[in-house]
Design a protein around this motif. Structure first.
Motif, PDB file in Angstrom:
ATOM      1  N   GLU A 170       1.189   2.186  -1.114  1.00  0.00           N
ATOM      2  CA  GLU A 170       2.226   2.104  -2.335  1.00  0.00           C
ATOM      3  C   GLU A 170       3.494   2.647  -1.810  1.00  0.00           C
ATOM      4  O   GLU A 170       3.516   3.842  -1.130  1.00  0.00           O
ATOM      5  N   ASP A 171       4.556   1.891  -1.986  1.00  0.00           N
ATOM      6  CA  ASP A 171       5.641   1.929  -1.365  1.00  0.00           C
ATOM      7  C   ASP A 171       6.585   3.033  -2.276  1.00  0.00           C
ATOM      8  O   ASP A 171       7.788   3.534  -1.703  1.00  0.00           O
TER       9      ASP A 171
ATOM     10  N   ASP B  30      -1.225  -1.420  -3.997  1.00  0.00           N
ATOM     11  CA  ASP B  30       0.117  -1.982  -4.641  1.00  0.00           C
ATOM     12  C   ASP B  30       0.411  -3.364  -4.143  1.00  0.00           C
ATOM     13  O   ASP B  30       0.513  -3.541  -3.101  1.00  0.00           O
TER      14      ASP B  30
ATOM     15  N   GLY C  13       3.342  -5.182  -4.752  1.00  0.00           N
ATOM     16  CA  GLY C  13       4.511  -5.197  -4.487  1.00  0.00           C
ATOM     17  C   GLY C  13       5.089  -4.456  -3.307  1.00  0.00           C
ATOM     18  O   GLY C  13       5.324  -3.130  -3.772  1.00  0.00           O
TER      19      GLY C  13
HETATM   20 CA    CA Z   1       5.735  -1.544  -4.912  1.00  0.00          CA
END
Ligand code: CA
Length: 244
Positions: free
Chosen positions: A7-8, A48, A50
């Motif tokens: 997850e960014d 995630d 994205g």
């Molecule tokens: Ca993301």
């Protein structure tokens, strides 16, 4: 159990990692697909879709080429098409943001139970069709199966609860609240912990909501003594003394 969280977004990853750690999970965090593919994947992957460097779907596909580790996709609203493709690429499940800690833990348990069963292990907690689940004994089957606390039976898988063999009609939040308290009977759950896990890590509504749900749950369980208020801290579940 080791979790790889991919997850960014710090504002999501941080509370997620903290929440998972509270459940005793050992969390490894990475913010890119590249770092994720370098491994190790642990016992379950939370992905995630994205990500800044590559498409989450590609990350899913490439993990699946080398590992059977369970994968739960964390998707944003409007990524319905991605969810379908992700599942086709070998993801085991998905969770749409925003989700509560409670939902995530339930999903992790369900996915790991399914994949263990598929690998030839016995499934947990057999349930008698249509009736009160068969329960091995006091405090048994904490790993997601039905369990009994005095006259109370809680079954996370069917999201049902019984008191003295009578089904208790609960709203989703009431069930989540009961299941959380029943997970560690006698132990105090703080108000913040309950709000984080039953509602949302970003819940900023009135905490009065919690008291309203506790009151409803007490009423439905038929005895207010099931849920003790620990003043200034939170609540705990206790088996009421018999009135006979
Ligand atoms: Ca993301």
């Amino acid at each position: 159990m080791r979790v790889l969280l991919i997850e960014d977004d710090e504002s999501i990853a941080e509370p997620l990692a903290e929440g998972l750690a509270r459940y005793g999970l050992d969390v490894g965090r990475v913010a890119t697909g590249g770092a994720a593919l370098a491994g190790p994947f642990g016992d379950i992957v939370l992905l995630d879709l994205g990500l800044p460097d590559m498409d989450g779907i590609d990350v899913c596909r490439r993990i699946r080429q080398v590992s059977q580790v369970p994968i739960i996709m964390l998707t944003a609203r409007g990524e319905e098409a991605d969810r379908v493709v992700g599942l086709e690429m070998g993801a085991d499940d998905y969770l749409a943001k925003p989700f509560s800690m409670r939902e995530l833990i339930a999903r992790i348990r369900a996915v790991t139970r399914r994949t263990r069963a598929a690998a030839g292990h016995l499934p947990d907690g057999a349930v008698a069709p249509g009736g009160v689940p068969g329960v091995a004994g006091e405090g048994a089957e904490r790993d997601g199966g039905p369990y009994r606390l005095g006259a109370l039976v809680v079954d996370r898988r069917t999201r049902q609860a019984w008191v003295r063999d009578a089904l208790v009609a609960l709203t989703p939040k009431e069930f989540d609240l009961l299941a959380l308290l029943a997970e560690d009977p006698g132990a105090v759950c703080s108000r913040q912990q309950i709000l984080d896990e039953v509602w949302d890590p970003h819940f900023h509504g009135p905490t009065k909501t919690l008291d309203v749900h506790v009151a409803a749950l007490r009423r439905k369980l038929g005895d207010p003594a099931w849920i003790h208020t620990v003043r200034g801290v939170g609540f705990r579940l206790v088996v009421p003394a018999s009135r006979n």
